[in-house]
Design a protein around this motif. Sequence first.
Motif, PDB file in Angstrom:
ATOM      1  N   THR A   1       5.775  -3.319  -8.243  1.00 13.78           N
ATOM      2  CA  THR A   1       6.825  -4.243  -8.896  1.00 13.78           C
ATOM      3  C   THR A   1       7.973  -3.834  -9.026  1.00 13.78           C
ATOM      4  OG1 THR A   1       6.069  -3.296 -11.348  1.00 13.78           O
ATOM      5  CG2 THR A   1       4.822  -5.303 -10.425  1.00 13.78           C
ATOM      6  N   GLN A   2       8.156  -2.535  -9.260  1.00 16.89           N
ATOM      7  CA  GLN A   2       9.691  -1.976  -9.107  1.00 16.89           C
ATOM      8  C   GLN A   2      10.341  -2.306  -7.631  1.00 16.89           C
ATOM      9  OE1 GLN A   2       9.404   2.214 -10.106  1.00 16.89           O
ATOM     10  NE2 GLN A   2       8.865   1.722 -12.295  1.00 16.89           N
ATOM     11  N   GLY A   3       9.380  -2.105  -6.557  1.00 20.74           N
ATOM     12  CA  GLY A   3       9.799  -2.524  -5.301  1.00 20.74           C
ATOM     13  C   GLY A   3      10.525  -3.995  -5.104  1.00 20.74           C
ATOM     14  N   VAL A   4       9.564  -4.879  -5.783  1.00 18.58           N
ATOM     15  CA  VAL A   4       9.841  -6.325  -5.741  1.00 18.58           C
ATOM     16  C   VAL A   4      11.231  -6.464  -6.256  1.00 18.58           C
ATOM     17  CG1 VAL A   4       9.087  -8.691  -6.362  1.00 18.58           C
ATOM     18  CG2 VAL A   4       7.301  -6.983  -5.522  1.00 18.58           C
ATOM     19  N   GLU A   5      11.380  -5.817  -7.578  1.00 17.51           N
ATOM     20  CA  GLU A   5      12.798  -5.903  -8.219  1.00 17.51           C
ATOM     21  C   GLU A   5      13.724  -5.667  -7.512  1.00 17.51           C
ATOM     22  OE1 GLU A   5      11.828  -4.314 -12.114  1.00 17.51           O
ATOM     23  OE2 GLU A   5      10.328  -5.572 -12.699  1.00 17.51           O
ATOM     24  N   SER A   6      13.583  -4.419  -6.840  1.00 21.20           N
ATOM     25  CA  SER A   6      14.613  -3.955  -5.936  1.00 21.20           C
ATOM     26  C   SER A   6      14.877  -4.457  -4.680  1.00 21.20           C
ATOM     27  CB  SER A   6      14.507  -2.465  -5.805  1.00 21.20           C
ATOM     28  OG  SER A   6      13.582  -2.121  -4.986  1.00 21.20           O
ATOM     29  N   GLY A   7      14.193  -5.442  -4.226  1.00 23.53           N
ATOM     30  CA  GLY A   7      14.296  -6.110  -3.009  1.00 23.53           C
ATOM     31  C   GLY A   7      13.630  -5.344  -1.903  1.00 23.53           C
TER      32      GLY A   7
ATOM     33  N   TYR B   1       0.651  -1.421  -0.080  1.00 27.24           N
ATOM     34  CA  TYR B   1      -0.079  -0.101  -0.087  1.00 27.24           C
ATOM     35  C   TYR B   1       0.760   1.113   0.108  1.00 27.24           C
ATOM     36  CZ  TYR B   1      -3.394   3.603   1.514  1.00 27.24           C
ATOM     37  OH  TYR B   1      -4.140   4.695   1.478  1.00 27.24           O
ATOM     38  N   LYS B   2       1.798   1.348   0.997  1.00 30.39           N
ATOM     39  CA  LYS B   2       2.826   2.358   0.906  1.00 30.39           C
ATOM     40  C   LYS B   2       3.521   2.572  -0.347  1.00 30.39           C
ATOM     41  CE  LYS B   2       6.670   4.152   3.521  1.00 30.39           C
ATOM     42  NZ  LYS B   2       7.930   3.850   4.376  1.00 30.39           N
ATOM     43  N   ALA B   3       4.094   1.516  -1.007  1.00 33.43           N
ATOM     44  CA  ALA B   3       4.601   1.771  -2.356  1.00 33.43           C
ATOM     45  C   ALA B   3       3.801   2.126  -3.653  1.00 33.43           C
ATOM     46  CB  ALA B   3       5.429   0.161  -2.658  1.00 33.43           C
ATOM     47  N   GLY B   4       2.526   1.538  -3.259  1.00 35.77           N
ATOM     48  CA  GLY B   4       1.421   1.838  -4.332  1.00 35.77           C
ATOM     49  C   GLY B   4       1.241   3.385  -4.493  1.00 35.77           C
ATOM     50  N   ALA B   5       1.450   4.269  -3.452  1.00 35.62           N
ATOM     51  CA  ALA B   5       1.198   5.623  -3.647  1.00 35.62           C
ATOM     52  C   ALA B   5       1.880   6.349  -4.842  1.00 35.62           C
ATOM     53  CB  ALA B   5       1.648   6.351  -2.291  1.00 35.62           C
ATOM     54  N   ASP B   6       2.981   5.569  -5.122  1.00 33.38           N
ATOM     55  CA  ASP B   6       4.038   6.262  -6.205  1.00 33.38           C
ATOM     56  C   ASP B   6       3.760   5.568  -7.739  1.00 33.38           C
ATOM     57  OD1 ASP B   6       5.441   7.638  -4.444  1.00 33.38           O
ATOM     58  OD2 ASP B   6       6.464   6.297  -3.666  1.00 33.38           O
ATOM     59  N   CYS B   7       2.551   4.706  -7.630  1.00 33.29           N
ATOM     60  CA  CYS B   7       2.495   3.898  -9.177  1.00 33.29           C
ATOM     61  C   CYS B   7       1.957   5.453  -9.985  1.00 33.29           C
ATOM     62  CB  CYS B   7       1.213   3.208  -8.926  1.00 33.29           C
ATOM     63  SG  CYS B   7       1.835   1.568  -8.088  1.00 33.29           S
ATOM     64  N   LYS B   8       2.107   4.950 -11.428  1.00 33.39           N
ATOM     65  CA  LYS B   8       1.695   6.104 -12.312  1.00 33.39           C
ATOM     66  C   LYS B   8       0.272   6.116 -12.376  1.00 33.39           C
ATOM     67  CE  LYS B   8       2.202   7.490 -16.968  1.00 33.39           C
ATOM     68  NZ  LYS B   8       2.992   7.374 -18.367  1.00 33.39           N
ATOM     69  N   PHE B   9      -0.441   5.029 -12.243  1.00 31.88           N
ATOM     70  CA  PHE B   9      -1.878   5.072 -12.649  1.00 31.88           C
ATOM     71  C   PHE B   9      -2.687   4.825 -11.215  1.00 31.88           C
ATOM     72  CE2 PHE B   9       0.003   3.763 -16.577  1.00 31.88           C
ATOM     73  CZ  PHE B   9      -0.707   4.676 -17.420  1.00 31.88           C
TER      74      PHE B   9
ATOM     75  N   CYS C   1      -4.229   1.201  -9.697  1.00 35.13           N
ATOM     76  CA  CYS C   1      -3.122   0.172 -10.118  1.00 35.13           C
ATOM     77  C   CYS C   1      -3.343  -0.968  -9.031  1.00 35.13           C
ATOM     78  CB  CYS C   1      -1.694   0.755  -9.880  1.00 35.13           C
ATOM     79  SG  CYS C   1      -0.510  -0.368 -10.657  1.00 35.13           S
ATOM     80  N   LEU C   2      -3.499  -2.234  -9.603  1.00 33.07           N
ATOM     81  CA  LEU C   2      -3.653  -3.380  -9.124  1.00 33.07           C
ATOM     82  C   LEU C   2      -2.307  -4.267  -8.741  1.00 33.07           C
ATOM     83  CD1 LEU C   2      -6.911  -4.732 -10.119  1.00 33.07           C
ATOM     84  CD2 LEU C   2      -6.510  -3.718  -7.949  1.00 33.07           C
ATOM     85  N   HIS C   3      -1.392  -3.570  -9.326  1.00 36.97           N
ATOM     86  CA  HIS C   3       0.192  -3.991  -9.133  1.00 36.97           C
ATOM     87  C   HIS C   3       0.340  -5.359  -9.734  1.00 36.97           C
ATOM     88  CE1 HIS C   3      -0.420  -0.628  -6.431  1.00 36.97           C
ATOM     89  NE2 HIS C   3      -0.769  -1.368  -5.528  1.00 36.97           N
ATOM     90  N   THR C   4      -0.427  -5.494 -10.984  1.00 36.49           N
ATOM     91  CA  THR C   4       0.077  -6.895 -11.520  1.00 36.49           C
ATOM     92  C   THR C   4       0.904  -6.837 -12.776  1.00 36.49           C
ATOM     93  OG1 THR C   4      -2.002  -6.477 -12.582  1.00 36.49           O
ATOM     94  CG2 THR C   4      -2.157  -7.887 -10.798  1.00 36.49           C
ATOM     95  N   SER C   5       0.353  -6.057 -14.004  1.00 37.43           N
ATOM     96  CA  SER C   5       1.130  -6.024 -15.067  1.00 37.43           C
ATOM     97  C   SER C   5       0.821  -4.460 -15.515  1.00 37.43           C
ATOM     98  CB  SER C   5       0.592  -6.811 -16.158  1.00 37.43           C
ATOM     99  OG  SER C   5      -0.663  -6.496 -16.337  1.00 37.43           O
ATOM    100  N   GLU C   6       0.668  -3.483 -14.740  1.00 37.25           N
ATOM    101  CA  GLU C   6       0.676  -2.191 -15.122  1.00 37.25           C
ATOM    102  C   GLU C   6       1.695  -1.425 -15.358  1.00 37.25           C
ATOM    103  OE1 GLU C   6      -3.018  -3.057 -12.239  1.00 37.25           O
ATOM    104  OE2 GLU C   6      -0.896  -3.297 -12.597  1.00 37.25           O
ATOM    105  N   PRO C   7       2.023  -0.645 -16.294  1.00 38.59           N
ATOM    106  CA  PRO C   7       3.260  -0.139 -16.678  1.00 38.59           C
ATOM    107  C   PRO C   7       3.511   1.000 -15.352  1.00 38.59           C
ATOM    108  CG  PRO C   7       1.667   0.812 -18.075  1.00 38.59           C
ATOM    109  CD  PRO C   7       0.828  -0.070 -17.503  1.00 38.59           C
ATOM    110  N   LYS C   8       4.957   1.266 -15.313  1.00 37.95           N
ATOM    111  CA  LYS C   8       5.092   2.184 -14.204  1.00 37.95           C
ATOM    112  C   LYS C   8       4.697   2.034 -12.686  1.00 37.95           C
ATOM    113  CE  LYS C   8       7.142   5.534 -17.537  1.00 37.95           C
ATOM    114  NZ  LYS C   8       6.888   6.925 -17.905  1.00 37.95           N
TER     115      LYS C   8
END
Length: 294
Positions: free
Chosen positions: A264-270, A242-250, A253-260
Amino acid sequence: MPEGKIIKALSGFYYVLDGSNQITQCRGRGIFRKNKITPLVGDLVVFQAENDLEGYIMEVLARKNELVRPPIANVDQAILVFSAVEPDFSTLLLDRFLVLIEANDIEPIICISKMDLTSESIREQIENAVKHYEAIGYKVIMTSTIQELGIEELLPLVENQISVFAGQSGVGKSSLLNVLRPDLELKTDDISSHLGRGKHTTRHVELIKVGSGLIADTPGFSSLEFTDIEVEELSYCFPEIYKAGADCKFRGCLHTSEPKCAVTQGVESGEIQDYRYEHYISFLEEIKDRKPRY
């Protein structure tokens, strides 16, 4: 008329604790059934005492929250008891419980029991998981009723609170309560070797006084389904998502396959643990596949 709190419900009777620590056995008014009101353990009620021992509940006051299974109201915090072994610790099951508790606006405390039974490698795995959950912001206590480990840390947390002990059967909820209040002598059963899980030992919901707090020993969650959670609400139940989702572009965003997508960036960065994200996606699919209710 006096007010009190229902501390036990059994066979159509409600046991109401008032401000002077007197317990009155009450029945509900007939109009409650007509209006489909079911008094719950934890409810604040107005009651009328016919005598020192018997009375009627006249009114159920507004609830701040309620759980359906187990049936209890006005819970301040849920102590989620998960054993390190026997049954084995599961982050998937823990996350399922956390979502159900977060969705009801109840403060969760994670309690990992049976630490005295762990091998070195299992202890290391548990300690790693503890670091992850503490980094999210959860309070985690590792306990052992045999060694009385973590009990002094747990006791102050239940003061002046209504707490519910929750977790699968066999994890040692009743054993923990027996250590917190030794005079209880609650019945505990060993793990069933045939089923690999504990036998149910708690039959009804009851609030038990521990210090200045009340603890509900419950028969456990009979349903762990996300019946009342919508897809848009699920991320609220994962604080780091929820905290990371505040910075999503859209927005939305349900954080599945949406751009930017910041999640998902947070998962990739660990920054967000892989397994927590995998559980989020799994629960999201489960909610999407849920049959509509009419």
